[in-house]
Design an enzyme around this catalytic site. Structure first.
Site, PDB file in Angstrom:
ATOM      1  N   GLU A 127     -22.053  -6.391   0.547  1.00  0.00           N
ATOM      2  CA  GLU A 127     -23.318  -6.068  -0.140  1.00  0.00           C
ATOM      3  C   GLU A 127     -23.134  -4.747  -0.877  1.00  0.00           C
ATOM      4  O   GLU A 127     -22.478  -3.854  -0.368  1.00  0.00           O
ATOM      5  CB  GLU A 127     -24.452  -5.819   0.876  1.00  0.00           C
ATOM      6  CG  GLU A 127     -24.714  -6.924   1.840  1.00  0.00           C
ATOM      7  CD  GLU A 127     -25.510  -6.420   3.053  1.00  0.00           C
ATOM      8  OE1 GLU A 127     -26.129  -5.331   2.982  1.00  0.00           O
ATOM      9  OE2 GLU A 127     -25.497  -7.125   4.066  1.00  0.00           O
ATOM     10  N   LYS A 129     -23.560  -1.039  -1.871  1.00  0.00           N
ATOM     11  CA  LYS A 129     -24.044   0.109  -1.112  1.00  0.00           C
ATOM     12  C   LYS A 129     -25.045   0.827  -1.997  1.00  0.00           C
ATOM     13  O   LYS A 129     -24.692   1.493  -2.962  1.00  0.00           O
ATOM     14  CB  LYS A 129     -22.898   1.040  -0.721  1.00  0.00           C
ATOM     15  CG  LYS A 129     -23.364   2.157   0.182  1.00  0.00           C
ATOM     16  CD  LYS A 129     -22.195   2.919   0.767  1.00  0.00           C
ATOM     17  CE  LYS A 129     -22.627   3.896   1.837  1.00  0.00           C
ATOM     18  NZ  LYS A 129     -23.595   4.883   1.399  1.00  0.00           N
ATOM     19  N   ASP A 131     -27.742   3.390  -3.368  1.00  0.00           N
ATOM     20  CA  ASP A 131     -27.809   4.847  -3.269  1.00  0.00           C
ATOM     21  C   ASP A 131     -29.273   5.305  -3.234  1.00  0.00           C
ATOM     22  O   ASP A 131     -29.812   5.812  -4.209  1.00  0.00           O
ATOM     23  CB  ASP A 131     -27.063   5.467  -4.456  1.00  0.00           C
ATOM     24  CG  ASP A 131     -26.625   6.883  -4.147  1.00  0.00           C
ATOM     25  OD1 ASP A 131     -26.833   7.330  -3.005  1.00  0.00           O
ATOM     26  OD2 ASP A 131     -26.085   7.535  -5.058  1.00  0.00           O
ATOM     27  N   TYR A 238     -31.534  -4.855   4.615  1.00  0.00           N
ATOM     28  CA  TYR A 238     -30.129  -5.223   4.842  1.00  0.00           C
ATOM     29  C   TYR A 238     -29.643  -5.135   6.288  1.00  0.00           C
ATOM     30  O   TYR A 238     -28.487  -5.407   6.564  1.00  0.00           O
ATOM     31  CB  TYR A 238     -29.187  -4.422   3.943  1.00  0.00           C
ATOM     32  CG  TYR A 238     -29.315  -2.911   4.042  1.00  0.00           C
ATOM     33  CD1 TYR A 238     -29.151  -2.245   5.245  1.00  0.00           C
ATOM     34  CD2 TYR A 238     -29.593  -2.150   2.909  1.00  0.00           C
ATOM     35  CE1 TYR A 238     -29.256  -0.869   5.327  1.00  0.00           C
ATOM     36  CE2 TYR A 238     -29.707  -0.772   2.973  1.00  0.00           C
ATOM     37  CZ  TYR A 238     -29.537  -0.132   4.194  1.00  0.00           C
ATOM     38  OH  TYR A 238     -29.651   1.213   4.274  1.00  0.00           O
ATOM     39  N   LYS A 326     -16.011   2.869  -0.870  1.00  0.00           N
ATOM     40  CA  LYS A 326     -16.611   3.642  -1.958  1.00  0.00           C
ATOM     41  C   LYS A 326     -15.872   3.423  -3.264  1.00  0.00           C
ATOM     42  O   LYS A 326     -14.668   3.190  -3.278  1.00  0.00           O
ATOM     43  CB  LYS A 326     -16.564   5.140  -1.612  1.00  0.00           C
ATOM     44  CG  LYS A 326     -17.353   5.530  -0.373  1.00  0.00           C
ATOM     45  CD  LYS A 326     -18.830   5.484  -0.663  1.00  0.00           C
ATOM     46  CE  LYS A 326     -19.663   6.150   0.405  1.00  0.00           C
ATOM     47  NZ  LYS A 326     -19.527   7.580   0.456  1.00  0.00           N
ATOM     48  N   CYS A 420     -13.337  40.942   5.684  1.00  0.00           N
ATOM     49  CA  CYS A 420     -14.460  40.011   5.583  1.00  0.00           C
ATOM     50  C   CYS A 420     -15.476  40.561   4.583  1.00  0.00           C
ATOM     51  O   CYS A 420     -15.894  41.710   4.707  1.00  0.00           O
ATOM     52  CB  CYS A 420     -15.105  39.847   6.954  1.00  0.00           C
ATOM     53  SG  CYS A 420     -16.672  38.970   6.889  1.00  0.00           S
ATOM     54  N   CYS A 423     -18.812  41.695   6.594  1.00  0.00           N
ATOM     55  CA  CYS A 423     -18.935  42.797   7.555  1.00  0.00           C
ATOM     56  C   CYS A 423     -17.816  43.820   7.431  1.00  0.00           C
ATOM     57  O   CYS A 423     -17.833  44.834   8.130  1.00  0.00           O
ATOM     58  CB  CYS A 423     -18.991  42.260   8.988  1.00  0.00           C
ATOM     59  SG  CYS A 423     -17.417  41.636   9.581  1.00  0.00           S
ATOM     60  N   CYS A 438     -12.553  36.034   9.969  1.00  0.00           N
ATOM     61  CA  CYS A 438     -13.094  37.370  10.163  1.00  0.00           C
ATOM     62  C   CYS A 438     -12.966  37.686  11.650  1.00  0.00           C
ATOM     63  O   CYS A 438     -13.279  36.853  12.506  1.00  0.00           O
ATOM     64  CB  CYS A 438     -14.556  37.368   9.749  1.00  0.00           C
ATOM     65  SG  CYS A 438     -15.460  38.772  10.374  1.00  0.00           S
ATOM     66  N   CYS A 444     -20.322  40.411  13.040  1.00  0.00           N
ATOM     67  CA  CYS A 444     -20.350  39.959  11.646  1.00  0.00           C
ATOM     68  C   CYS A 444     -21.685  39.256  11.370  1.00  0.00           C
ATOM     69  O   CYS A 444     -21.978  38.233  11.981  1.00  0.00           O
ATOM     70  CB  CYS A 444     -19.192  39.006  11.366  1.00  0.00           C
ATOM     71  SG  CYS A 444     -19.237  38.365   9.685  1.00  0.00           S
TER      72      CYS A 444
HETATM   73  S1  IVH Z   1     -25.827  -1.048   6.757  1.00  0.00           S
HETATM   74  C1  IVH Z   1     -25.018   0.383  11.083  1.00  0.00           C
HETATM   75  N1  IVH Z   1     -25.967  -1.827   4.258  1.00  0.00           N
HETATM   76  O1  IVH Z   1     -25.401   3.675   3.724  1.00  0.00           O
HETATM   77  C2  IVH Z   1     -24.977   0.049   9.641  1.00  0.00           C
HETATM   78  N2  IVH Z   1     -26.176   0.495   4.712  1.00  0.00           N
HETATM   79  O2  IVH Z   1     -23.391   5.298   5.078  1.00  0.00           O
HETATM   80  C3  IVH Z   1     -26.223   0.386   8.955  1.00  0.00           C
HETATM   81  N3  IVH Z   1     -26.575   1.851   2.731  1.00  0.00           N
HETATM   82  O3  IVH Z   1     -27.510   5.077   6.104  1.00  0.00           O
HETATM   83  C4  IVH Z   1     -26.128   0.495   7.493  1.00  0.00           C
HETATM   84  N4  IVH Z   1     -26.572   0.226   1.271  1.00  0.00           N
HETATM   85  O4  IVH Z   1     -28.563   4.340   3.911  1.00  0.00           O
HETATM   86  C5  IVH Z   1     -25.990  -0.774   5.107  1.00  0.00           C
HETATM   87  N5  IVH Z   1     -26.119  -2.690   2.106  1.00  0.00           N
HETATM   88  C6  IVH Z   1     -26.144  -1.633   2.936  1.00  0.00           C
HETATM   89  C7  IVH Z   1     -26.344  -0.315   2.493  1.00  0.00           C
HETATM   90  C8  IVH Z   1     -26.347   0.718   3.413  1.00  0.00           C
HETATM   91  C9  IVH Z   1     -26.710   1.525   1.456  1.00  0.00           C
HETATM   92  C10 IVH Z   1     -26.641   3.244   3.250  1.00  0.00           C
HETATM   93  C11 IVH Z   1     -27.602   3.451   4.372  1.00  0.00           C
HETATM   94  C12 IVH Z   1     -26.818   4.075   5.481  1.00  0.00           C
HETATM   95  C13 IVH Z   1     -25.620   4.577   4.755  1.00  0.00           C
HETATM   96  C14 IVH Z   1     -24.433   4.640   5.658  1.00  0.00           C
END
Ligand code: IVH
Length: 700
Positions: A127, A129, A131, A238, A326, A420, A423, A438, A444
């Site tokens: 899926e 990711k 943002d 999701y 990523k 440092c 300080c 330091c 400090c």
């Molecule tokens: S699953 C335990 N699915 O990514 C797994 N997360 O780095 C729960 N995010 O906090 C996350 N798209 O905010 C999942 N299709 C997707 C996502 C997703 C974005 C974000 C989410 C999470 C973060 C983790």
């Protein structure tokens, strides 16, 4: 409390005027970023350093004071007015992959953990990711009853009224959902809606948002939900939180169920098997990324089989069954204006690049990490150089290298400071280490402030109303010096109420939140001490192992003796390596630290560690695994034991509660028998671990 100024103000009126103007500009920009919430661009220590320097120059040249200057007008950030919301199941994060090899390793790790053959097929749901910001929404009998932000993963903010204003969040679920179900997903703003919002903000003279994610977060976290209602936000579901009944056997089927109940689920999802298919999908989505109406920063791959997900469980704060692959980092070229030194909580001096502001993939970057002095030397980075930098997701931007043709004449190699900057103490780099530190320790100011900030931070004492800036201000004004002073702040409530930006109510609230933290779990207490290498995970391991504060303290003091039983015991805690043990010993070797610890213990109630799964028969028990098992790999068995609150150690001693002996268990089983310990076979272990023959209940 007084502190000596770190350096004489700039010589000469013109130099002072120029420096003052530069500082004012930086402070104002940082204020905008800070109050434009969710987007601070500098650490508070750096920011405070600017303000201190600004004040020092003004003290030496009062004529330069500008009554119109924005500096000095800024109040503290408003305290959050949202109610806290504790997540029944923590909202975790994801491990990252950056290239195909990382995905291959991810799959291999899953197979190793589950004891699967290398050629066994694994199926994933891929899926985008998204943002945005993650949100949890709870439904009871099909009706929306609560919504919360992720917060630190364990505790977020309750934003039910705000979430109800989102058009695509169902108020009532269709179909036949479980009686109680928590749905998780991402709230986001499209790129077009973000641009439109910024236009209307600009027209109204309001502040602008840095990117769609900040706009979404800022729009959702409005105390007045009517403001949220006027913002274009969307929710994509999701993931699963708590549920009163099983929904599906696969993640794919779960997503379909979500759609059936009325949620929006991302249409770009795809089922993939293996690294090659994942890589192809990664490329496909990456190529289409710019044309998508919303921002994404990668693809999340989740193991489809929910039964296997449960067996895999979590490590640290991320599931073993999912990974976020990523997209490659975005790069840009700009000029390095200066190299500044930041002093951290543990005294580490970190060089930070001050850059000519540059837009990198939609985010304005003014600062980048230079890691350490070796890196600077290796890349021969000089002030004035044109540098190439990159930004990957939330990671602090990095300098990749310099463009030698563009080097200005007279640029000289950078020389690390010997003292440092905060300080004036000697800053030394121990042989074999990359970091210069330091030596000022407790004297400090930068270290003291950073320690205090850490002490009250979310994972530690989590004191509401005591933000980074307040800590720094209280420190500067002598209200706070060491952590134990925090607990005397309520005695100064009247004085605090009179401070600028405060008042009787906020001072009262601060006292209350401090009093509420006089009782603290051992793990949080240990973490709060800010000992190097003792993050939340290690603090939990220690708390679990030692159980009580008194026991931990006594054992640590005894463990200072190399070769002592206590030292050996410390070394045998799985997850606590020699470097961590070394840091603990260094901390306990310092009498001032032990005194500070005792001063705190005298005013606090430090709760014994409640082992995870406290009600389980394994809670607090010590287990040793030996020999191979047929139905579970060693990592899986260990993770299961730990999830149930047990400690897993390597060596058998009279303190061991159970020895689980698999096939061909050797000397350890013999030693256990000789000591008269309980020895379990694989079936008995599965029974005890609540895992009678395959397919089983929820992870603890
Ligand atoms: S699953 C335990 N699915 O990514 C797994 N997360 O780095 C729960 N995010 O906090 C996350 N798209 O905010 C999942 N299709 C997707 C996502 C997703 C974005 C974000 C989410 C999470 C973060 C983790």
């Amino acid at each position: 409390m007084s502190r000596k100024p770190k350096a004489a103000p700039a010589e000469g009126l013109e130099a002072a005027r120029a420096e003052l103007a530069g500082l004012a500009e930086r402070i104002a920009a940082a204020d905008v970023a800070y109050h434009g919430q969710d987007a601070p661009e500098v650490t508070d220590a750096v920011y405070d350093g600017w303000r201190r320097r600004h004040a020092e120059i003004l003290a030496a040249h009062p004529d330069l004071a500008d009554p119109e200057s924005a500096v000095g007008k800024v109040g503290s950030a408003p305290a959050s007015g949202f109610r806290k919301f504790r997540h029944g199941v923590p909202m975790l994060s994801l491990d990252n992959a950056f290239e195909a090899a990382d995905f291959v390793e991810f799959e291999a790790r899953i197979r190793r953990f589950l004891g699967l053959k290398a050629d066994s097929g694994l199926h994933f749901v891929a899926e985008p990711k998204l943002d945005g910001l993650s949100i949890s929404i709870t439904y009871e009998n099909g009706a929306l009853v609560a919504a919360a932000t992720r917060g630190d993963g364990f505790e977020g903010e309750e934003v039910t009224a705000n979430i109800r204003t989102l058009a695509n969040v169902p108020e009532k679920l269709q179909g036949d959902p479980p009686a109680r179900i928590e749905v998780r997903g991402e709230v986001l703003m499209t790129k077009a809606d973000f641009l439109a919002l910024n236009e209307s903000q600009a027209a109204a003279g309001e502040r602008l948002f840095a990117n769609p994610r900040n706009a979404a977060a800022g729009s959702l976290r409005q105390l007045d939900a009517r403001i949220t209602a006027g913002r274009a936000l969307q929710f994509f579901a999701y993931a699963m939180g708590e549920a009163s009944a099983e929904v599906a056997a696969t993640h794919w089927a779960y997503l379909e169920a979500l759609e059936g109940w009325g949620f929006t689920v991302n249409p770009l999802r795809r089922r993939v098997s293996g690294g090659a298919e994942a890589e192809a999908f990664q490329r496909e989505i990456g190529e289409g990324r710019a044309a998508l109406p919303y921002d994404i920063d990668g693809v999340v791959y989740k193991l489809d089989d929910i039964g296997l997900q449960r067996r895999l469980g979590f490590v640290g704060r991320a599931p073993r069954w999912a990974i976020a692959w990523k997209f490659p980092a975005e790069q840009a070229v700009t000029v390095l204006r200066d190299i500044r030194i930041q002093v951290g909580r543990t005294g580490a001096l970190t060089p930070v690049a001050e850059l000519e502001p540059v837009n990198v993939g939609g985010v304005l970057v003014t600062r980048a990490t230079l890691h350490n002095e070796d890196e600077i030397a290796r890349r021969d980075v000089r002030i004035g150089d044109t540098v190439m930098l990159q930004r990957a997701g939330d990671v602090i931007p990095q300098i990749l290298g310099v463009l030698p043709d563009k080097r200005p004449k007279g640029a000289v190699p950078w020389v690390p400071p010997e003292t440092c900057p905060e300080c004036g103490s000697l800053a030394l780099r121990p042989p074999g280490e990359v970091v210069r530190r330091c030596t000022g320790g407790l004297i400090c100011p930068a270290q003291q402030v950073e320690r205090l900030i850490h002490f009250v931070s979310r994972g530690a004492f989590d004191i509401e109303g005591l933000g980074d800036r307040t800590v720094a201000e209280f420190y500067t004004d002598g209200l706070l010096k060491t952590p134990v002073d925090i607990f005397t702040l309520p005695e100064h409530e009247a004085e605090i109420a009179k401070r600028e930006g405060w008042g009787a109510l906020s001072a009262r609230n601060l006292s209350r939140s401090i009093e509420a933290r006089r009782v603290i779990p051992l793990a949080r207490f240990i973490y709060a001490l800010g000992i190097r290498r003792i993050g939340e995970t290690n603090a939990k391991l220690l708390a679990r192992h030692y159980g009580s504060f008194a026991h931990w303290r006594e054992q640590m003091l005894a463990a200072r003796v190399i070769g002592s039983d206590e030292r050996l015991a410390l070394g045998s805690i799985i997850g606590i390596g020699p470097a961590v043990a070394e840091e603990l010993m260094e901390f306990f070797a310092e009498a001032r630290n032990v005194a500070a610890l005792d001063a705190l213990a005298a005013v606090l109630t430090i709760e014994d560690a409640a082992a995870a799964g406290a009600e389980s028969p394994l809670a607090g028990k010590t287990i040793v695994f030996t020999g191979g098992m047929a139905t579970m790999t060693r990592p899986e068995a260990k993770a299961r034991a730990e999830a149930l609150g047990a400690r897993v150690t390597d060596s058998v001693s009279k303190n061991t509660d159970y020895v689980v002996a698999g096939a061909d268990a050797g000397s350890k089983a013999k030693k256990a028998a000789a000591l008269g310990l309980t020895v379990l076979d694989e079936a008995a272990w599965r029974e005890l671990a609540g895992r009678p023959p395959p397919e089983e209940a929820e992870e603890a």
